[in-house]
Design a protein around this motif. Structure first.
Motif, PDB file in Angstrom:
ATOM      1  N   SER A  96       0.861  -1.191   0.000  1.00 26.94           N
ATOM      2  CA  SER A  96       0.000   0.000   0.000  1.00 26.94           C
ATOM      3  C   SER A  96       0.899   1.244   0.000  1.00 26.94           C
ATOM      4  N   PRO A  97       0.417   2.386  -0.512  1.00 29.81           N
ATOM      5  CA  PRO A  97       1.280   3.574  -0.588  1.00 29.81           C
ATOM      6  C   PRO A  97       1.925   3.958   0.746  1.00 29.81           C
ATOM      7  N   LYS A  98       1.157   3.882   1.839  1.00 24.33           N
ATOM      8  CA  LYS A  98       1.720   4.273   3.141  1.00 24.33           C
ATOM      9  C   LYS A  98       2.801   3.289   3.592  1.00 24.33           C
ATOM     10  N   ASP A  99       2.563   1.996   3.315  1.00 18.97           N
ATOM     11  CA  ASP A  99       3.565   0.987   3.672  1.00 18.97           C
ATOM     12  C   ASP A  99       4.851   1.203   2.874  1.00 18.97           C
ATOM     13  N   LYS A 100       4.663   1.558   1.577  1.00 18.53           N
ATOM     14  CA  LYS A 100       5.829   1.815   0.728  1.00 18.53           C
ATOM     15  C   LYS A 100       6.646   2.955   1.321  1.00 18.53           C
ATOM     16  N   ALA A 101       5.930   4.038   1.684  1.00 14.91           N
ATOM     17  CA  ALA A 101       6.625   5.215   2.239  1.00 14.91           C
ATOM     18  C   ALA A 101       7.383   4.823   3.508  1.00 14.91           C
ATOM     19  N   ALA A 102       6.737   4.036   4.356  1.00 18.45           N
ATOM     20  CA  ALA A 102       7.379   3.618   5.611  1.00 18.45           C
ATOM     21  C   ALA A 102       8.619   2.764   5.324  1.00 18.45           C
ATOM     22  N   VAL A 103       8.495   1.853   4.366  1.00 18.21           N
ATOM     23  CA  VAL A 103       9.627   0.971   4.019  1.00 18.21           C
ATOM     24  C   VAL A 103      10.792   1.798   3.472  1.00 18.21           C
ATOM     25  N   VAL A 104      10.478   2.740   2.579  1.00 18.02           N
ATOM     26  CA  VAL A 104      11.555   3.554   1.987  1.00 18.02           C
ATOM     27  C   VAL A 104      12.255   4.378   3.072  1.00 18.02           C
ATOM     28  N   MET A 105      11.453   4.982   3.957  1.00 16.89           N
ATOM     29  CA  MET A 105      12.057   5.803   5.007  1.00 16.89           C
ATOM     30  C   MET A 105      12.932   4.963   5.935  1.00 16.89           C
ATOM     31  N   ARG A 106      12.490   3.738   6.179  1.00 16.86           N
ATOM     32  CA  ARG A 106      13.225   2.872   7.103  1.00 16.86           C
ATOM     33  C   ARG A 106      14.498   2.306   6.456  1.00 16.86           C
ATOM     34  N   TYR A 107      14.358   1.785   5.237  1.00 15.13           N
ATOM     35  CA  TYR A 107      15.489   1.034   4.665  1.00 15.13           C
ATOM     36  C   TYR A 107      16.350   1.830   3.697  1.00 15.13           C
ATOM     37  N   TRP A 108      15.915   3.008   3.290  1.00 17.62           N
ATOM     38  CA  TRP A 108      16.788   3.827   2.451  1.00 17.62           C
ATOM     39  C   TRP A 108      17.382   4.988   3.245  1.00 17.62           C
ATOM     40  N   TYR A 109      16.580   5.500   4.188  1.00 16.36           N
ATOM     41  CA  TYR A 109      17.068   6.670   4.934  1.00 16.36           C
ATOM     42  C   TYR A 109      17.349   6.373   6.409  1.00 16.36           C
ATOM     43  N   ASP A 110      17.172   5.130   6.817  1.00 12.43           N
ATOM     44  CA  ASP A 110      17.410   4.712   8.215  1.00 12.43           C
ATOM     45  C   ASP A 110      16.666   5.586   9.221  1.00 12.43           C
ATOM     46  N   TYR A 111      15.442   5.944   8.886  1.00 13.89           N
ATOM     47  CA  TYR A 111      14.639   6.758   9.808  1.00 13.89           C
ATOM     48  C   TYR A 111      14.204   5.909  11.011  1.00 13.89           C
ATOM     49  N   SER A 112      14.100   6.553  12.162  1.00 13.03           N
ATOM     50  CA  SER A 112      13.607   5.850  13.349  1.00 13.03           C
ATOM     51  C   SER A 112      12.084   5.717  13.234  1.00 13.03           C
ATOM     52  N   TYR A 113      11.514   4.872  14.087  1.00 18.13           N
ATOM     53  CA  TYR A 113      10.051   4.700  14.073  1.00 18.13           C
ATOM     54  C   TYR A 113       9.359   6.042  14.370  1.00 18.13           C
ATOM     55  N   ASP A 114       9.953   6.801  15.289  1.00 15.96           N
ATOM     56  CA  ASP A 114       9.366   8.108  15.650  1.00 15.96           C
ATOM     57  C   ASP A 114       9.340   9.053  14.449  1.00 15.96           C
ATOM     58  N   GLU A 115      10.454   9.056  13.713  1.00 18.79           N
ATOM     59  CA  GLU A 115      10.530   9.954  12.552  1.00 18.79           C
ATOM     60  C   GLU A 115       9.521   9.546  11.474  1.00 18.79           C
ATOM     61  N   ILE A 116       9.406   8.240  11.264  1.00 25.60           N
ATOM     62  CA  ILE A 116       8.438   7.757  10.264  1.00 25.60           C
ATOM     63  C   ILE A 116       7.020   8.122  10.714  1.00 25.60           C
ATOM     64  N   ALA A 117       6.771   7.921  12.013  1.00 26.16           N
ATOM     65  CA  ALA A 117       5.446   8.246  12.556  1.00 26.16           C
ATOM     66  C   ALA A 117       5.130   9.729  12.348  1.00 26.16           C
ATOM     67  N   ALA A 118       6.126  10.574  12.590  1.00 27.01           N
ATOM     68  CA  ALA A 118       5.918  12.020  12.426  1.00 27.01           C
ATOM     69  C   ALA A 118       5.675  12.367  10.954  1.00 27.01           C
ATOM     70  N   ALA A 119       6.429  11.735  10.079  1.00 24.77           N
ATOM     71  CA  ALA A 119       6.307  12.060   8.649  1.00 24.77           C
ATOM     72  C   ALA A 119       4.988  11.573   8.061  1.00 24.77           C
ATOM     73  N   LEU A 120       4.510  10.427   8.545  1.00 27.99           N
ATOM     74  CA  LEU A 120       3.296   9.855   7.945  1.00 27.99           C
ATOM     75  C   LEU A 120       2.037  10.089   8.787  1.00 27.99           C
ATOM     76  N   SER A 121       2.168  10.897   9.821  1.00 26.96           N
ATOM     77  CA  SER A 121       1.049  11.179  10.744  1.00 26.96           C
ATOM     78  C   SER A 121       0.420   9.879  11.271  1.00 26.96           C
ATOM     79  N   LEU A 122       1.270   9.005  11.760  1.00 27.79           N
ATOM     80  CA  LEU A 122       0.806   7.732  12.330  1.00 27.79           C
ATOM     81  C   LEU A 122       1.360   7.615  13.752  1.00 27.79           C
TER      82      LEU A 122
END
Lengths: 159, 197
Positions: free
Chosen positions: B131-157
């Motif tokens: 799903s688009p949101k899952d894709k965004a989360a995966v890219v942020m995690r595995y390409w940019y090494d974002y923390s869970y908090d950062e991903i949560a902030a970026a995706l409003s989750l």
């Protein structure tokens, strides 16, 4: 025995998924970041300029429309001054009355103006009149040049 | 954040176009990469990345300088890509249609380039069904090494929602990987059998 077998199958599946995920992660990390074609920033600046122009056009259109609406509102308000009451009886009578009043109003204004222009040379010295008209002419020239300059600036920005 | 970036941000907030163009120069790659991974082709990714920067430009005066700029920018990009997914049915990706993007590494040989292209194609195929949101989360995690908090902030989750989305995505990706690998093995086997007959 069956429980042991199913547990073993579940464990095998988990290991398979874990291994597969590790391989996926390796592929992800090895794929790196893709970059846009060179000149991205200049393309962005062009796009930004287009977006600005679009916004300006929208604002100008909104301004013209709001001015038209206001002008229309004023015309309706002024017209209502001429209409004392709207009777359901005769729309034609209403229009005839309105036009008659308008004609009377225009005649009155033109009478006042002609009297004014006929009597003013007697009241004001000619030199004052000449300098007054010159000043008015200069103001009009200044105003026209400002409008032309503004239009030229707008045109240059759109180009 | 570098001090020069902070300076550019301050200047951009005051309406300096040159300072904003420097920010575009600095962040074009991560934004474009996210858009490319989410949308699957170079044309849409370029359009989405450009639109992201236009939106950022318009909203820069609202940007809270205490927040990480890249997170804010990627949040705009991911929201735009999610909207694009919703609005129109994106063309499905196929290996033949694969349009090779520009890869980070410069000066690589032909063979390495081909391998990179193959990897990009594999990545796109894998991400396609998420799903688009899952894709965004995966890219942020595995390409940019974002923390869970950062991903949560970026995706409003919430952080737990991010964790569960990533867990589900990992599982889906692993299953997809096993399937594509076994399909590849079957094709290779058939080719081998044909060549030996």
């Amino acid at each position: 025995m069956n429980d042991q077998q199913s547990n073993g199958e579940i464990r095998f599946e988990e290991i398979m998924l874990e291994t597969a995920w590790e391989e996926v992660e390796t592929v992800f990390r090895a794929s790196g970041q893709v970059a846009p074609l060179p000149g991205f920033t200049s393309r962005f600046m062009e796009r930004l300029e287009l977006a600005r122009q679009r916004e300006e056009r929208l604002q100008a259109t909104a301004l013209i429309i709001s001015n038209l609406v206001i002008a229309l509102g004023f015309i309706i308000l002024i017209s209502l001054q001429f209409v004392p009451s709207i009777s359901s009886g005769g729309l034609l009578e209403l229009w005839v009355g309105l036009i008659t009043r308008l004609v009377v109003f225009v005649k009155m204004v033109s009478g006042v103006l002609s009297t004014f222009f006929r009597t003013i040379p007697a009241l004001v010295p000619t030199s004052w009149l000449v300098s007054g008209f010159t000043l008015m002419g200069l103001v009009v020239v200044l105003w026209i040049s400002m409008v032309r300059r503004h239009i030229r600036v707008q045109g240059a920005r759109h180009d | 954040m570098h001090s020069s970036e902070l300076e550019w941000l301050n200047q951009a907030q005051k309406g300096d176009d040159l300072a904003f163009s420097r920010l575009v120069e600095a962040y074009q790659r991560p934004v474009y990469n996210l858009c490319y991974r989410m949308l699957g082709n170079a044309g849409d990714a370029e359009d989405a990345a450009q639109e992201t920067f236009i939106r950022a430009y318009k909203a820069i005066h609202r940007y809270d300088i205490s927040r990480k700029f890249s997170t804010w920018l990627l949040s705009i990009a991911s929201n735009y890509c999610i909207d694009q997914h919703r609005r129109r049915k994106l063309p499905t990706f196929s290996y033949d249609e694969f349009e090779s993007p520009i890869i980070e590494d410069k000066g690589i040989g032909m063979e390495a380039r081909m391998m990179q292209d193959e990897r990009q194609a594999q990545v796109s195929v894998l991400l396609e069904n998420l799903s688009p949101k899952d894709k965004a989360a995966v890219v942020m995690r595995y390409w940019y090494d974002y923390s869970y908090d950062e991903i949560a902030a970026a995706l409003s989750l919430s952080v737990s929602a991010v964790k569960s989305r990533l867990h589900r995505a990992r599982k889906e990706l692993a299953v997809e990987w096993i399937e594509t690998q076994s399909e590849g093995m079957v094709i290779e086997r058939k080719n081998y059998e044909r060549s030996t007959v």
